[in-house]
Structures are given as C-alpha cells and as structure tokens.
Design an enzyme around this catalytic site. Structure first.
Site, PDB file in Angstrom:
ATOM      1  CG  ASP A 135      -0.243  -0.138   2.513  1.00  0.00           C
ATOM      2  OD1 ASP A 135       1.002  -0.211   2.513  1.00  0.00           O
ATOM      3  OD2 ASP A 135      -0.928  -0.177   3.541  1.00  0.00           O
TER       4      ASP A 135
ATOM      5  NE  ARG B 174      -4.222   0.971   3.136  1.00  0.00           N
ATOM      6  CZ  ARG B 174      -4.525  -0.297   2.846  1.00  0.00           C
ATOM      7  NH1 ARG B 174      -4.101  -1.265   3.623  1.00  0.00           N
ATOM      8  NH2 ARG B 174      -5.228  -0.603   1.768  1.00  0.00           N
TER       9      ARG B 174
ATOM     10  CE1 TYR C  96       2.646  -5.019   7.028  1.00  0.00           C
ATOM     11  CE2 TYR C  96       2.510  -2.640   7.207  1.00  0.00           C
ATOM     12  CZ  TYR C  96       2.536  -3.780   6.435  1.00  0.00           C
ATOM     13  OH  TYR C  96       2.465  -3.684   5.073  1.00  0.00           O
TER      14      TYR C  96
ATOM     15  N   PRO D 111       7.661  -6.208   4.605  1.00  0.00           N
ATOM     16  CG  PRO D 111       5.430  -6.890   4.720  1.00  0.00           C
ATOM     17  CD  PRO D 111       6.808  -7.250   5.163  1.00  0.00           C
TER      18      PRO D 111
HETATM   19  P1  FAD Z   1       3.930  -9.704  -7.400  1.00  0.00           P
HETATM   20  O1  FAD Z   1       3.132  -8.574  -6.918  1.00  0.00           O
HETATM   21  O2  FAD Z   1       4.046 -10.909  -6.561  1.00  0.00           O
HETATM   22  O3  FAD Z   1       3.323 -10.106  -8.806  1.00  0.00           O
HETATM   23  C1  FAD Z   1       3.686 -11.287  -9.460  1.00  0.00           C
HETATM   24  C2  FAD Z   1       2.604 -11.620 -10.450  1.00  0.00           C
HETATM   25  O4  FAD Z   1       3.033 -12.725 -11.202  1.00  0.00           O
HETATM   26  C3  FAD Z   1       1.306 -12.042  -9.788  1.00  0.00           C
HETATM   27  O5  FAD Z   1       0.241 -11.344 -10.393  1.00  0.00           O
HETATM   28  C4  FAD Z   1       1.216 -13.540 -10.030  1.00  0.00           C
HETATM   29  O6  FAD Z   1      -0.102 -13.989 -10.229  1.00  0.00           O
HETATM   30  C5  FAD Z   1       2.004 -13.664 -11.306  1.00  0.00           C
HETATM   31  N1  FAD Z   1       2.649 -14.974 -11.455  1.00  0.00           N
HETATM   32  C6  FAD Z   1       3.351 -15.648 -10.534  1.00  0.00           C
HETATM   33  N2  FAD Z   1       3.819 -16.788 -11.054  1.00  0.00           N
HETATM   34  C7  FAD Z   1       3.402 -16.823 -12.324  1.00  0.00           C
HETATM   35  C8  FAD Z   1       3.554 -17.754 -13.379  1.00  0.00           C
HETATM   36  N3  FAD Z   1       4.248 -18.881 -13.209  1.00  0.00           N
HETATM   37  N4  FAD Z   1       2.991 -17.485 -14.557  1.00  0.00           N
HETATM   38  C9  FAD Z   1       2.272 -16.359 -14.751  1.00  0.00           C
HETATM   39  N5  FAD Z   1       2.089 -15.445 -13.788  1.00  0.00           N
HETATM   40  C10 FAD Z   1       2.647 -15.676 -12.596  1.00  0.00           C
HETATM   41  N6  FAD Z   1       5.006  -3.885  -0.295  1.00  0.00           N
HETATM   42  C11 FAD Z   1       4.922  -2.592   0.014  1.00  0.00           C
HETATM   43  O7  FAD Z   1       5.553  -1.764  -0.655  1.00  0.00           O
HETATM   44  N7  FAD Z   1       4.155  -2.181   1.071  1.00  0.00           N
HETATM   45  C12 FAD Z   1       3.406  -3.052   1.804  1.00  0.00           C
HETATM   46  O8  FAD Z   1       2.713  -2.655   2.720  1.00  0.00           O
HETATM   47  C13 FAD Z   1       3.457  -4.429   1.469  1.00  0.00           C
HETATM   48  N8  FAD Z   1       2.723  -5.356   2.129  1.00  0.00           N
HETATM   49  C14 FAD Z   1       2.758  -6.642   1.717  1.00  0.00           C
HETATM   50  C15 FAD Z   1       1.979  -7.572   2.361  1.00  0.00           C
HETATM   51  C16 FAD Z   1       1.976  -8.888   1.946  1.00  0.00           C
HETATM   52  C17 FAD Z   1       1.147  -9.875   2.670  1.00  0.00           C
HETATM   53  C18 FAD Z   1       2.764  -9.293   0.856  1.00  0.00           C
HETATM   54  C19 FAD Z   1       2.739 -10.720   0.372  1.00  0.00           C
HETATM   55  C20 FAD Z   1       3.553  -8.368   0.230  1.00  0.00           C
HETATM   56  C21 FAD Z   1       3.567  -7.055   0.652  1.00  0.00           C
HETATM   57  N9  FAD Z   1       4.344  -6.094   0.026  1.00  0.00           N
HETATM   58  C22 FAD Z   1       4.290  -4.803   0.388  1.00  0.00           C
HETATM   59  C23 FAD Z   1       5.244  -6.469  -1.011  1.00  0.00           C
HETATM   60  C24 FAD Z   1       4.663  -6.208  -2.362  1.00  0.00           C
HETATM   61  O9  FAD Z   1       3.375  -6.763  -2.465  1.00  0.00           O
HETATM   62  C25 FAD Z   1       5.582  -6.831  -3.355  1.00  0.00           C
HETATM   63  O10 FAD Z   1       6.904  -6.404  -3.136  1.00  0.00           O
HETATM   64  C26 FAD Z   1       5.181  -6.448  -4.764  1.00  0.00           C
HETATM   65  O11 FAD Z   1       3.873  -6.854  -5.027  1.00  0.00           O
HETATM   66  C27 FAD Z   1       6.136  -7.091  -5.748  1.00  0.00           C
HETATM   67  O12 FAD Z   1       5.706  -6.864  -7.039  1.00  0.00           O
HETATM   68  P2  FAD Z   1       6.045  -7.885  -8.182  1.00  0.00           P
HETATM   69  O13 FAD Z   1       5.364  -7.343  -9.394  1.00  0.00           O
HETATM   70  O14 FAD Z   1       7.493  -8.113  -8.233  1.00  0.00           O
HETATM   71  O15 FAD Z   1       5.429  -9.275  -7.750  1.00  0.00           O
END
Ligand code: FAD
Length: 703
Positions: free
Chosen positions: A50, A294, A302, A379
């Site tokens: 967020d 928020r 947290y 996070p």
């Molecule tokens: P992701 O957001 O994980 O996106 C990966 C995408 O790839 C997903 O849509 C998934 O469906 C897709 N995918 C995965 N495997 C495959 C596959 N084999 N084939 C096709 N598609 C696939 N960050 C913050 O900055 N602030 C916060 O408060 C915060 N809170 C968080 C709370 C939780 C519970 C979690 C889990 C994470 C949190 N984060 C937070 C971290 C943040 O969500 C991630 O760092 C961020 O989403 C990473 O982005 P990304 O695009 O690298 O990966």
C-alpha cells in the site's frame, strides 16, 4: 500471429504485478510489441502492498497518472513514536517526526492499496498502447493483460543473444480454465475464516466487476489452448516464487528471519489518540505494532506475533493458530491501556520475513528478472512494491530503445549493475530496521539486549531518506558519466564503455544536479507564455533523452556567443541530434533539447535563442515548449532554480538526462564535444536522408 499458433513479440512479460505492469506501461508508451500474461484469473482488489514513496509518485506523474494516486490515497504527514514511560512502563508518545523529509520531493509518502495502483497501470497501458501501436499490424488493439495464462516451457538459444533482430526466446503458454486460474484463498493467505484476503472485490473500493466478467468469458473460450511465443526479450516479473527464475536456475541468496508478522486492515474503533498517524509503538514486554492509516477510513496494523525461537525446534511457527482474532489480541496487549477493536476487517495476512537477493538479474541481457523475483524482504517499510516498480522503470526504456534500434545493447548491462545494488541496500536497510522494530525497548543504558529508543528514532529518520526513493545514486557506466571505479556486475564484468568514448562530468557546475541521481525539481516559467512548471513536469516518461541547457544570462554578449556557437553545432546535419534521430521521426523523439535561462523573462523572447531551441514543424510552426526561464511567477512564487540547482547564473551549464530522469552528464554550456562523445558511446547512427534539425529553416519559412 501465424495460423499455426506461433507468434512473435518484441517483449514478453510474465507476471502482472507492480513490476510487470510497470514494464508493460513503458512498452505501451514506447510503442513496443509486447504481451503480458498472468496466471491469476483476476487482479488484486484489496490488501497487499500500500505505501507509495515520493519517488514512485514522481514516476507516476511522469506517466500522467500521479494525480489519480495523489487524490485517492491517504497522505501520511507525521510519524509518532510511542514507547514505555521509563517510570511507569505505560506507553506514551515520546516523539513526532515528519513522515517525509521536508523539501526532498514535490510529493510526500502516501498509502493506497495495490489494486488501485494496478488499475491506474491498466488504464495507462490500454490508452497509450492503442495510440502508439495503432499502425502496427496485429497490434491495433494495443496491449492488454492476458489473465489465466501460464508459461509451461522456456527455451533460449544463446547463440542468437547478440543478434539484434533475432528472437532467441521461445515460451510455451497455456490458457487456463476459469477454475484453474482462480486463486486458492487458504493457500495464499492462511484464510480459514471466509474473510477476504485480497483477491476478491472489496466493498470499500470502487472497482470493475464488468471487466472481470468479460475477462472470465474470454478465458473460458480459450481455455486449454497452448501456443508458442517467440520473443526478443523476456521479463520475469512473476513474484517471489518466480517460475522464470527457476527455469534459469538462478537463486536468491539470504536468509529467513525469525520474525512472524500479522497484518490486519480494519476500520478501527479505538481511544488511541494517534490512530490517524503513522505510529511505531514499542510496548514494554508485549512486542511492537506499526500503525499505517489508510484510505477509506482503514488502518493497517503490522504486528509482530512471535519469533520462531518461541517455537519448538526453531522451526516455522504454526500458522494455523494465526487468525484475525489472534492478531487483534496481540495489538490489544501492545496498545494497552488504550482499547482497540473493529467491526469491519478488509483483509488480513501473516508472514515470516525472508531477506534475500538474487545473484543474477539477467541471462545474457535477453531474459530479465524484476521485483520480488529478485528481492524479498519485510513489507513494513513499504518498500517492496516501490522497489519492484522501480526495477522495471529502470529497465523498460532501455529495452525499448534497443528494440527500436536507437541504442546498442551495451546499455542493458546497466540494469543489473544499477538495480542489484539497490536490492542489496534494501535488504541491508530492512535488516537494520526489522531488528530495531522487532526488539524490546531497552530499560536503561545498561540494558544491552534492549533496543535504544534514541537509536530507533535516528534509524527511522535516516531510513526515511532511503525509504523516500530519492536517494538512489547509480554508479558510473556508459550512461552515467561520472568519475569513479567502474561499476561491477554481479558476475564481475564491468559495465563501462570503451575508455576513449567515455566522458566525465564537471559536477561542480551544477552542485545540486547530482550525476547518477534523479533530477530534482524546482519551478521555472515557460518563456513564451509565463506559465510556471515544476521542472520534473517537463520530463515525461516517453523514452526520450534530454539535453537541458542552463543557458545563463543570454543578455550578456559573451554568453550569447557561447549559446550561438552551441546552436550552430547542434543544428548541423552531422550533430548528435541529427545522427541519432531516425529521419522519419519527430525532432525530439530520441533527444529533446530544453533551455532554462536566467535573464529577466520580459527582456527576452524565444527568438533570442538559436532556432534549434524552438524547432520548426511544417504543420505547427515554432515549438514554444522548449525554452524556460528562472524568474518570478505571478501566482506561484519564485522557484529560484539556478540557486537551488547550484548553477552559476551568468554562465550556466548543460545537463544530460536519461529517459528515466536520472542525471547522466553535467558540463559546460557549450561543451558540444562532450555531449557528442557521450551519446556516441551507446547510440546507433540512423540512416540519414538529408534530415536537418531546423538548420536554416527559419529564414525560408518566414519570408
Ligand atoms: P507480485 O506482486 O508478486 O506479482 C507477481 C505476479 O506474477 C502475480 O500477479 C502472479 O499472479 C504472477 N505470477 C506468478 N507466477 C506466475 C507464473 N508462473 N505465470 C504467470 N504469472 C505468474 N510492499 C509494500 O511496498 N508495502 C506493503 O505494505 C506491502 N505489504 C505486503 C503484504 C503482503 C502480505 C505481501 C505478500 C507483500 C507485501 N508487500 C508490500 C510487497 C509487495 O506486495 C511486493 O513487493 C510487490 O507486489 C512485488 O511486485 P512484483 O510485481 O514483483 O510481484
């Protein structure tokens, strides 16, 4: 696509989270034939990440949707530190500090849930790709995220890696059925209670049911279909469990920590007075809570639940015992004597923090990894989503300019050299921060086990600069002309260009425009219409480089002579502007020339500048949007840009900015030779068909 199910794309993106969407967004801006697939059948609707750093908002603004995030988000202005009173042990507010360090950016840190941010990206991708790809056969409909599509096979022909026109990557994609692509609630969020865990539509957020229904219909029609895609470039943005990373055999290095955290998004009912502030609360012996106010009346808590030390054998904690009630009960203990409860819970989760970073961010600069696929951490400092988006923000324009044939592949090495260091810094930061946050407060100075609250405050303050994202400072490379040791890749290879082609900046000419860092922003006025602009607003993310000429006092005869000499060189048919711009493309499509002068606005017109600074277009006439002045505005005060940028008012300087607003070079106003040498280090000469950058046009046009 050909009839046999084979298809070719310039860029294939796996994963439509923040990192993948940022990449697709760049591709849509730059008109690159791309596909983006995600195994999920739906997008996120609540929960998850967020926090948006001020640098992320600057980036959003450069893509024209910063205002959407700014308006909808909750703005965080103050952090309150709550600690046990040394005498009574009861928590009290011991300090207040600004949430964003004042004056580091024109934005401040805000919070808005990931689903909305993904929405902004989807709109931007759709709108821009329909415009930029409308004349590209097969791509008239632009780029859409393809949900419910999963790669099953990846092949790479490394003999073709350096051949610009080759498609060395083949990926088999399978279209899932609606049922297969639906996320399993309990597996992703430990949810046994039927409560939303971030993947269903939230009744607080306005969203797009229609779109989802359409998507699922389309999904059913294609379900079970398999196709092979041949790609020039591939981005694995598929999260912490990255399939792409696993195919490449790349590993994350680091460790799992002992800390188990619960996250609760609730509309709180409480007598705690600072619930609408960001708070770090350390209780005497019940642990700590971070409060994040928020949007939509929500508050995120947290809470550290336990460490694995408390768990038998030091193994993973029993997650089945964690639920919203147990998380709330912990919060109640920590925040006592204040009361806190809720009637509405929007989302919750729990996780054990791992702090890991990938060794390799790319295979032969053809297949790249970004986001959680190459770094994972806690996070709490709100970094994950920001850093993930910024990875792809760093990579996108580089890949686009290589695909378009305006840059050589040499610039692609800077992705790993620049971003891996950021990932490591992030893990170090997270390590320090988590330890300080999770520890028990020290009882007194002799309590060595405990955490000193002064140390915590100072770490928080220092961490705030890091966490803002504006402190990023990229090392020397073929696209960052600064002195210093060559930047090493993770694998030990260097990323500097050939020595004879390298130029080094004269940093002292613009003390606050730091080579390697993003261009700071102060207000300047448009010379032609007197409208004030924040300088960053002029730096749209559209893939162009910028030469910013701080022209100085152009009313002085000697300065005017320097400027005219520069203008002459720039407008020559063999200038870097002309050599590197494809003949059929607009004059500012590869390198845009901007000027900011310091003479009084009312004593100057655009015609005091060489014509190359106000280019001519046969349809539209002169371009009035290239010359700016450091002067007082009627309604928005005085930006005092020269002073704030540390540039001498009389003699000025010149600056080269990358398409991502990072400063590449600083030198003398008329140091044309260094500019040419810099661009020659990585740009590709375009076949010339007598293009002349406005050379000699003005006389002819105005007769
Ligand atoms: P992701 O957001 O994980 O996106 C990966 C995408 O790839 C997903 O849509 C998934 O469906 C897709 N995918 C995965 N495997 C495959 C596959 N084999 N084939 C096709 N598609 C696939 N960050 C913050 O900055 N602030 C916060 O408060 C915060 N809170 C968080 C709370 C939780 C519970 C979690 C889990 C994470 C949190 N984060 C937070 C971290 C943040 O969500 C991630 O760092 C961020 O989403 C990473 O982005 P990304 O695009 O690298 O990966």
């Amino acid at each position: 696509d050909s009839a046999d199910g084979r298809s070719e794309v310039d860029v294939l993106i796996v994963g439509a989270g923040p990192a993948g969407l940022m990449m697709a967004n760049w591709m849509s801006r730059c008109g690159i034939r791309s596909r983006i697939v995600d195994k999920r059948g739906t997008k996120i609707f609540n929960g998850q990440a967020d926090g948006l750093q001020c640098r992320t908002l600057e980036i959003f603004d450069s893509f024209d949707f910063g205002h959407r995030a700014w308006i909808e988000s909750n703005h965080m202005l103050e952090i309150c530190l709550w600690n046990p009173d040394p005498k009574t042990g009861v928590i009290h507010r011991s300090d207040r500090i600004p949430d964003t360090i004042p004056n580091i950016s024109r934005f401040q840190q805000v919070v808005l849930h990931q689903g909305r941010i993904e929405r902004f990206f989807l709109d931007s991708i759709s709108e821009n790709s329909k415009r930029t790809l409308k004349d590209v056969p097969g791509w008239e409909g632009g780029i859409q995220v393809e949900h419910g599509v999963i790669p099953t096979l990846l092949e790479f022909d490394d003999k073709q890696a350096e051949d610009n026109d080759a498609y060395p990557i083949s990926v088999k994609l399978r279209h899932l059925t609606e049922e297969e692509s639906r996320p399993k609630q309990s597996a992703t969020s430990l949810n046994g209670s039927g409560l939303q865990d971030g993947l269903f539509r939230s009744n607080l957020a306005q969203d797009d049911t229609e779109e989802m229904l359409e998507k699922s219909k389309a999904l059913e029609a294609k379900a079970g279909k398999e196709e092979t895609v041949h790609a020039k470039y591939l981005l694995g943005a598929d999260g912490a469990h990255s399939w792409v990373r696993n195919q490449l055999g790349f590993k994350l290095q680091g460790e799992s920590t002992d800390y188990i955290w619960g996250v609760l998004d609730i509309v709180p009912i409480t007598d705690f007075p600072d619930i609408r502030m960001r708070c770090a609360i350390h209780s005497e012996s019940s642990g700590s809570v971070m409060v994040i106010p928020r949007e939509n009346k929500l508050v995120r808590l947290y809470i550290q639940l336990t460490t694995t030390e408390n768990v038998e054998g030091g193994k993973k904690a029993d997650r089945s015992k964690i639920n919203p009630e147990s998380i709330l009960a912990s919060a109640q203990r920590i925040m006592s004597p204040y009361k806190i409860t809720y009637r509405y819970c929007d989302w919750w989760t729990a996780y054990q923090i791992g702090q890991r970073v990938g060794n390799n961010f790319s295979l032969k600069e053809r297949i790249f990894l970004a986001g959680d696929a190459v770094h994972t951490h806690s996070p709490k400092a709100g970094q994950g989503m920001n850093v993930s988006m910024q990875d792809a923000f760093n990579l996108g324009w580089k890949v686009a300019s290589v695909v378009k044939g305006t840059s050589t592949r040499s610039i692609l090495k800077t992705y790993q050299s620049e971003r891996r260091k950021i990932a490591q810094d992030l893990i170090d930061f997270d390590h320090r921060f988590s330890r300080l946050f999770s520890g028990r407060p020290a009882k007194d100075v002799l309590d060595e086990e405990g955490i000193s609250m002064d140390e915590f405050k100072s770490a928080f303050q220092k961490g705030n600069l890091f966490a803002s994202g504006v402190a990023v400072d990229y090392g020397a490379s073929v696209i960052v002309a600064k002195a210093g040791d060559s930047t090493e890749q993770g694998d030990g290879t260097e990323v500097l260009g050939e020595e004879k082609l390298r130029v080094i900046s004269e940093q002292e000419l613009a003390k606050e425009i730091k080579v390697g860092m993003r261009m700071p922003s102060f207000k300047v006025l448009n010379q032609a219409d007197a409208r004030p602009w924040h300088f960053q607003e002029l730096l749209k993310s559209n893939g162009t480089w910028r030469v910013v000429v701080f022209a100085g006092n152009i009313k002085s005869a000697s300065q005017k002579t320097r400027l005219d000499a520069l203008g002459e060189k720039l407008s020559s048919p063999t200038s870097f502007l002309n050599r590197f711009t494809p003949p059929q493309k607009r004059y500012d499509s590869v390198i845009e020339l901007l000027a900011v002068h310091s003479a009084p606005r009312q004593d100057v017109t655009i015609f005091d500048f060489p014509a190359v600074f106000h280019p001519w277009d046969d349809t539209d006439g002169w371009d009035y949007w290239k010359i700016f002045v450091d002067d007082v505005s009627y309604h928005e005060g005085y930006g005092d840009a020269y002073k704030n940028y540390g540039v001498e008012r009389e003699t000025g300087c010149a600056v080269i900015l990358r398409p991502d607003q990072y400063v590449a070079w600083v030198g003398e106003v008329d140091d044309y030779e260094s500019m040419d040498k810099f661009f020659s280090g990585f740009m590709v000469e375009q076949a010339r068909k007598g293009r002349a950058m406005n050379g000699g046009k003005e006389g002819a046009q105005l007769k």
